[in-house]
Design an enzyme around this catalytic site. Sequence first.
Site, PDB file in Angstrom:
ATOM      1  N   TYR A  63       0.547  -1.161  -0.259  1.00 40.11           N
ATOM      2  CA  TYR A  63       0.411  -0.154   0.400  1.00 40.11           C
ATOM      3  C   TYR A  63       0.620   1.220  -0.020  1.00 40.11           C
ATOM      4  O   TYR A  63       1.888   0.817   0.107  1.00 40.11           O
ATOM      5  CB  TYR A  63      -0.950   0.249   1.204  1.00 40.11           C
ATOM      6  CG  TYR A  63      -0.235   0.649   2.421  1.00 40.11           C
ATOM      7  CD1 TYR A  63       0.395  -0.984   3.070  1.00 40.11           C
ATOM      8  CD2 TYR A  63      -0.152   1.628   3.382  1.00 40.11           C
ATOM      9  CE1 TYR A  63       1.212  -0.398   4.436  1.00 40.11           C
ATOM     10  CE2 TYR A  63       0.663   1.936   3.836  1.00 40.11           C
ATOM     11  CZ  TYR A  63       1.093   0.955   5.139  1.00 40.11           C
ATOM     12  OH  TYR A  63       1.627   1.709   5.752  1.00 40.11           O
ATOM     13  N   LYS A  95       5.981  -2.097   2.286  1.00 43.76           N
ATOM     14  CA  LYS A  95       5.348  -1.329   3.076  1.00 43.76           C
ATOM     15  C   LYS A  95       4.170  -2.111   2.620  1.00 43.76           C
ATOM     16  O   LYS A  95       3.367  -2.238   1.924  1.00 43.76           O
ATOM     17  CB  LYS A  95       4.946   0.173   2.196  1.00 43.76           C
ATOM     18  CG  LYS A  95       4.479   0.808   2.698  1.00 43.76           C
ATOM     19  CD  LYS A  95       4.252   2.304   2.250  1.00 43.76           C
ATOM     20  CE  LYS A  95       3.024   3.025   2.826  1.00 43.76           C
ATOM     21  NZ  LYS A  95       3.240   3.660   4.691  1.00 43.76           N
ATOM     22  N   GLU A 145      12.033   2.663  14.739  1.00 47.49           N
ATOM     23  CA  GLU A 145      10.941   3.430  14.135  1.00 47.49           C
ATOM     24  C   GLU A 145      10.049   3.461  14.962  1.00 47.49           C
ATOM     25  O   GLU A 145       9.626   2.642  16.293  1.00 47.49           O
ATOM     26  CB  GLU A 145      10.655   3.493  12.718  1.00 47.49           C
ATOM     27  CG  GLU A 145       9.806   1.957  12.383  1.00 47.49           C
ATOM     28  CD  GLU A 145       9.359   1.655  11.058  1.00 47.49           C
ATOM     29  OE1 GLU A 145       9.608   2.287   9.913  1.00 47.49           O
ATOM     30  OE2 GLU A 145       9.416   0.953  10.671  1.00 47.49           O
ATOM     31  N   LEU A 202      11.001   0.923   7.854  1.00 47.98           N
ATOM     32  CA  LEU A 202      10.581   1.207   6.686  1.00 47.98           C
ATOM     33  C   LEU A 202      11.166   2.790   6.169  1.00 47.98           C
ATOM     34  O   LEU A 202      11.430   3.624   6.866  1.00 47.98           O
ATOM     35  CB  LEU A 202       9.074   1.510   6.446  1.00 47.98           C
ATOM     36  CG  LEU A 202       8.300   2.532   5.510  1.00 47.98           C
ATOM     37  CD1 LEU A 202       8.188   0.932   4.374  1.00 47.98           C
ATOM     38  CD2 LEU A 202       7.064   2.905   5.261  1.00 47.98           C
TER      39      LEU A 202
END
Length: 286
Positions: free
Chosen positions: A34, A147, A180, A204
Amino acid sequence: MMNVAALVDGKLIDIGEPVIFMEDRGYQFGDGVYEVTRVYNGQCFMLKSHMDRLFQSLAALNIIFSYSYEDLYNFHQMLLKESGIMEGSVYLQVTRGVAPREHAFPKKSSAQLTMSVRPVKDQSMLRKVGTKGIFVPDIRWLRCDIKSLNLLGNILAKQQAVEAGCYEAIQYRDNGIVTEGASSNFGVVKNGVIYTHPATNLILKGITRAYILTKLAPRLGISVVEQEFDRSFVLNSDETFVCGTTTEIMPIIQIDDQKIANGTVGALSKKLQIAYIKAIQEECYI
Ligand code: PMP
């Protein structure tokens, strides 16, 4: 008029319409990818970077996809026109498509593209005063660089943050290294230098993070170091922030029970925020 608008394979649908088959692999396995693109003043911000990353994610999962960049740009335009949304975000999802439920890739299936646009909540006040985070163990898989639709680890982390009254969960691996946020990248400022986890398989490669590193920081004369660090480095830093497409640059002024420095938004975070807003204006308000 502002409406939520949705597309399936480039055709406008009512978002409430049941259009996905129960054997879609996105639904059964999370077998898909996505993107989320922010819309300012009715225009997509950094759409090319998002579409580049979409094609990288598709390639990483070997999903055959027939739409071109141009098709995707047109689909974004259709959504924006239909919805009339000026401040919003476009969600785009591609799954491997429909096939009888077997783990291995089906011999035949066609990728399924769905897109929608919604208004976003204004978080500009929160960005001015900063907000709180909590540290949580990073329980995600080892390909956080893709992702993918598989977001259970992220969802559980975010839920912990929400239940603790915090904006974001800052994740750390078993070796203590901070990676993260649940839905954002993480940065630390120490002695005027920005530190952030290297763009490995454990995070990411955020478009906002990359923009800060390659454009904003150099423009402001700020050094950036992509390097591993642990929780105590974070707690002893001068400033911390999370960043992302919808998050933008959000100062984190307290983590768990500990204030970062004096617990207010730092000078460097403010400079980055101003430069980021300028970049948005240059791209979307002309
Ligand atoms: N990390 C994770 C886990 C995210 O979900 C996001 C938001 N998509 C980010 C980082 C930030 O990425 P970007 O700047 O491309 O939105």
